[in-house]
Every structure is written in structure tokens, then in C-alpha cells.
Design an enzyme around this catalytic site. Structure first.
Site, PDB file in Angstrom:
ATOM      1  NE  ARG A  24      -3.683   0.500   2.107  1.00  0.00           N
ATOM      2  CZ  ARG A  24      -4.971   0.390   2.477  1.00  0.00           C
ATOM      3  NH1 ARG A  24      -5.377   1.116   3.427  1.00  0.00           N
ATOM      4  NH2 ARG A  24      -6.205  -0.135   1.881  1.00  0.00           N
ATOM      5  CG  HIS A  79      -8.279   0.219  -2.855  1.00  0.00           C
ATOM      6  ND1 HIS A  79      -7.611  -0.924  -2.602  1.00  0.00           N
ATOM      7  CD2 HIS A  79      -8.923   0.475  -1.748  1.00  0.00           C
ATOM      8  CE1 HIS A  79      -7.725  -1.361  -1.312  1.00  0.00           C
ATOM      9  NE2 HIS A  79      -8.665  -0.164  -0.755  1.00  0.00           N
ATOM     10  CD  GLN A  85     -13.228  -2.024  -1.232  1.00  0.00           C
ATOM     11  OE1 GLN A  85     -12.668  -1.662  -0.207  1.00  0.00           O
ATOM     12  NE2 GLN A  85     -14.476  -2.146  -1.091  1.00  0.00           N
ATOM     13  CG  ASP A 140     -13.900   6.515  -0.688  1.00  0.00           C
ATOM     14  OD1 ASP A 140     -13.727   6.385   0.431  1.00  0.00           O
ATOM     15  OD2 ASP A 140     -12.648   6.357  -1.370  1.00  0.00           O
ATOM     16  CB  CYS A 152     -14.219   1.445  -0.267  1.00  0.00           C
ATOM     17  SG  CYS A 152     -13.781   3.173  -0.056  1.00  0.00           S
ATOM     18  NE  ARG A 174     -10.616  -5.313   0.099  1.00  0.00           N
ATOM     19  CZ  ARG A 174      -9.800  -4.415   0.582  1.00  0.00           C
ATOM     20  NH1 ARG A 174     -10.218  -3.210   0.966  1.00  0.00           N
ATOM     21  NH2 ARG A 174      -8.437  -4.321   0.687  1.00  0.00           N
TER      22      ARG A 174
HETATM   23  N1   CP Z   1     -11.423  -0.512   2.311  1.00  0.00           N
HETATM   24  C1   CP Z   1     -10.217  -0.347   2.691  1.00  0.00           C
HETATM   25  O1   CP Z   1      -9.383  -0.580   1.800  1.00  0.00           O
HETATM   26  O2   CP Z   1     -10.087  -0.044   4.045  1.00  0.00           O
HETATM   27  P1   CP Z   1      -8.837   0.178   4.879  1.00  0.00           P
HETATM   28  O3   CP Z   1      -8.074   1.450   4.426  1.00  0.00           O
HETATM   29  O4   CP Z   1      -9.053  -0.006   6.513  1.00  0.00           O
HETATM   30  O5   CP Z   1      -7.763  -1.042   4.703  1.00  0.00           O
HETATM   31  N1  NVA Z   2      -9.964   6.807  -0.851  1.00  0.00           N
HETATM   32  C1  NVA Z   2      -9.610   6.207   0.174  1.00  0.00           C
HETATM   33  C2  NVA Z   2      -9.965   4.745   0.268  1.00  0.00           C
HETATM   34  C3  NVA Z   2      -9.489   4.141   1.447  1.00  0.00           C
HETATM   35  C4  NVA Z   2      -9.976   2.811   1.486  1.00  0.00           C
HETATM   36  C5  NVA Z   2      -8.109   6.720   0.345  1.00  0.00           C
HETATM   37  O1  NVA Z   2      -7.377   6.621  -0.700  1.00  0.00           O
HETATM   38  O2  NVA Z   2      -7.771   7.063   1.502  1.00  0.00           O
END
Ligand code: CP
Ligand code: NVA
Length: 292
Positions: free
Chosen positions: A96, A123, A126, A209, A248, A276
């Protein structure tokens, strides 16, 4: 060929459907028996870390959680050298990252498959869970309409790529400056509007989101102002024919969504969260060569 998943566009319809099918098979097998999965996080996570760790265990493997400070991806050591090091021990390298380019550099440096656990632009894990959720609730993906309300962000881009590949109709409602560039909207085959009501018309799923994604804190006030009319609330849901609500997570309750919608009878957010784990399992099984 390495089975990297850096974006959903890396997968054709055969790959996407194979992953969704692997995600729901009764016996997941043990393609990771005796093997490791590296989980590198430059940003916080609840769902991704836990679903990836449990999916790894369910496939017989061992997850190693690696915090930002530990490897110093691109700071203590180059992205390439971090990937080369992790490839000595692991069969999948998942990360990540703030900057998507780091993932591309890691993937280019090693044969070991690299999995995007969220970047500034994408992502994919997701989107896999979202597509499975839509398939479960609608019984099909073909021709189903999903409306995205708000910032056309990383989650939206991966969803849009999956929808384009699998025949889901996606409409995106965003204020000026928060939608996709028109060239990208054309690539994705999506309709864009500034009007949430227009996007919601005929939609069986309403997705939103956060207005301020991780790493965008400096833009908080500007984003809250720009997106103030894009809240998913009972009034917007009432414009649909009893659509499902998707998010998400994590949600900023009271900003992009109200408690009544999040906690209402048509909220599918906990199904998404559970999915997930199932789709992380499907994705990693596919990366290990299954579902060909
Ligand atoms: N939806 C998602 O990726 O959640 P987290 O950021 O908690 O992993
Ligand atoms: N759009 C959000 C998604 C988190 C799962 C971010 O990037 O923070």
C-alpha cells in the site's frame, strides 16, 4: 509472465471472472502452503491488512506485516531493492503506497508477483470485493447500473475499470474538478455528470467514498466545500428504486454518508468488508497460478 495486479486494467474479463470464481469456491486449497506473503503498508489500514492476513492463512501461507518505518520504501532503501529483498522470502509482495510509481518499480524489479493494496490512483482489491458484492446482490453483473457519487478517486477508478471490463454500467456524479478527465472517462466508457440525481436515476447501487482520502489532509476544507452537495442521504436514496448502498470504508459519517443510510436495511457495506477477505483469497490464488 508474472501475475502482477497493480490495476484492475491489468486483468481481462477471463482473469477477473476467474478471480471472482476462485473467491467463492468452497475449498480454497493451499496454493500458499509453506510460502510467505509480504504486506508492506505506507498508509494505515483496517480492512486490507486483516483481510489479506486471513486470506493468506486460509491459503496455507504466512503473512508478514511490514510497517512503513521498517523497510523505508524508497527512503531507507530503493523500491527495487526492497522488492528484491522481499522476493528472497515471499511468493507474493503486496504493498500500500502513496505513489503508484513505487509499485511499478517494484514489479519491474522482480519476477515475484506484486499486488497493489491501494495507491493514490488505484485500489484493485477493493474493486474485486465490490464486483463480487454486486454480482451476489444483483445475481449478475451484465447491464447492472452503479452510480458513484462524489470524488472520482482511486476506488472509483478501479471500480470503473472493472465495470468497463465486465459490462456493468457506471455513472459518476462529481463536482467540477473532482471527476475523471474526459479522456479517461472515454477510456472507461462511463457517463459523467455534476448532478447526483441524474447519476442515481435507474441505479441499483449507490456508491460513495470519503471526500478526503489518505494523504489529502491539506485539501480538507476545499474538498468539504466542493463536495458538500454530494452526500448520500435518504433523499438521494429515495430517487432510486430501493437501491443498495455501497462504501469501501472507512466512512466519515455525517459527511459523504448519513447514519441512516450506512445503518439502513439496504446498506451492503459489511458484506463488502467481508468480501474483501474472499476476493483477497481469490486474487492471491490466481497470482499463484490457479484459475487459468
Ligand atoms: N477499504 C479499505 O481499503 O479499508 P482500509 O483502508 O481500512 O484497509
Ligand atoms: N479513497 C480512500 C480509500 C480508503 C480505503 C483513500 O485513498 O484514503
Amino acid at each position: 509472465m508474472t501475475r502482477d495486479i497493480l490495476t484492475i486494467a491489468d486483468l481481462d474479463s477471463g482473469g477477473l471472472n476467474a478471480i471472482l470464481d476462485l473467491s467463492t469456491r468452497a475449498d480454497p486449497g493451499r496454493p500458499l502452503a509453506g510460502k510467505g506473503v509480504a504486506l508492506v503498508f505506507q498508509k494505515p489500514s483496517a480492512r486490507t491488512r486483516n483481510s489479506m492476513e486471513m486470506a493468506t492463512v486460509q491459503l496455507g501461507g504466512h503473512p508478514v506485516y511490514i510497517q512503513k518505518e521498517e523497510v523505508g520504501l524508497g527512503t531507507r532503501e530503493s523500491a527495487e531493492d526492497v522488492a528484491r529483498t522481499l522476493a528472497c522470502y515471499h511468493s507474493i509482495i503486496a504493498a500500500r503506497v502513496a505513489d503508484h510509481e513505487l509499485l511499478e518499480r517494484m514489479a519491474a524489479a522482480v519476477e515475484t508477483p506484486v499486488l497493489n493494496m491501494l495507491s493514490d490512483s488505484d485500489h484493485p482489491l477493493q474493486a474485486l470485493a465490490d464486483l463480487l458484492t454486486v454480482r451476489q446482490l444483483a445475481g449478475t453483473l451484465d447491464g447492472v447500473k452503479v452510480a458513484w457519487i462524489g470524488d472520482a478517486n482511486n476506488v472509483c477508478r478501479s471500480l470503473a475499470e472493472g465495470c468497463a471490463t465486465l459490462g456493468v454500467e457506471l455513472a459518476v456524479a462529481s463536482p467540477e474538478g473532482y471527476g475523471f478527465a474526459s479522456v479517461e472517462a472515454d477510456r472507461l466508457g462511463i457517463g459523467q455528470t455534476a448532478d447526483p440525481a441524474e447519476a442515481a436515476k435507474g441505479a441499483r447501487f449507490i456508491y460513495t467514498d470519503v471526500w478526503v482520502s489518505m494523504g489529502q489532509d491539506a485539501e480538507t476544507e476545499a474538498r468539504r466545500t466542493a463536495l458538500a452537495d454530494y452526500q448520500v442521504n435518504a433523499s438521494l436514496m429515495a430517487l432510486t428504486d430501493d437501491a443498495w448502498f455501497l462504501h469501501c470504508l472507512p466512512a466519515r459519517r455525517g459527511e459523504e454518508v448519513t447514519d441512516a443510510v450506512m445503518d439502513g436495511p439496504k446498506s451492503a457495506v459489511w458484506r463488502q468488508a467481508e468480501n474483501r477477505m474472499h476476493t483477497a483469497r481469490g486474487a492471491m490464488a490466481w497470482m499463484m497460478g490457479e484459475g487459468i
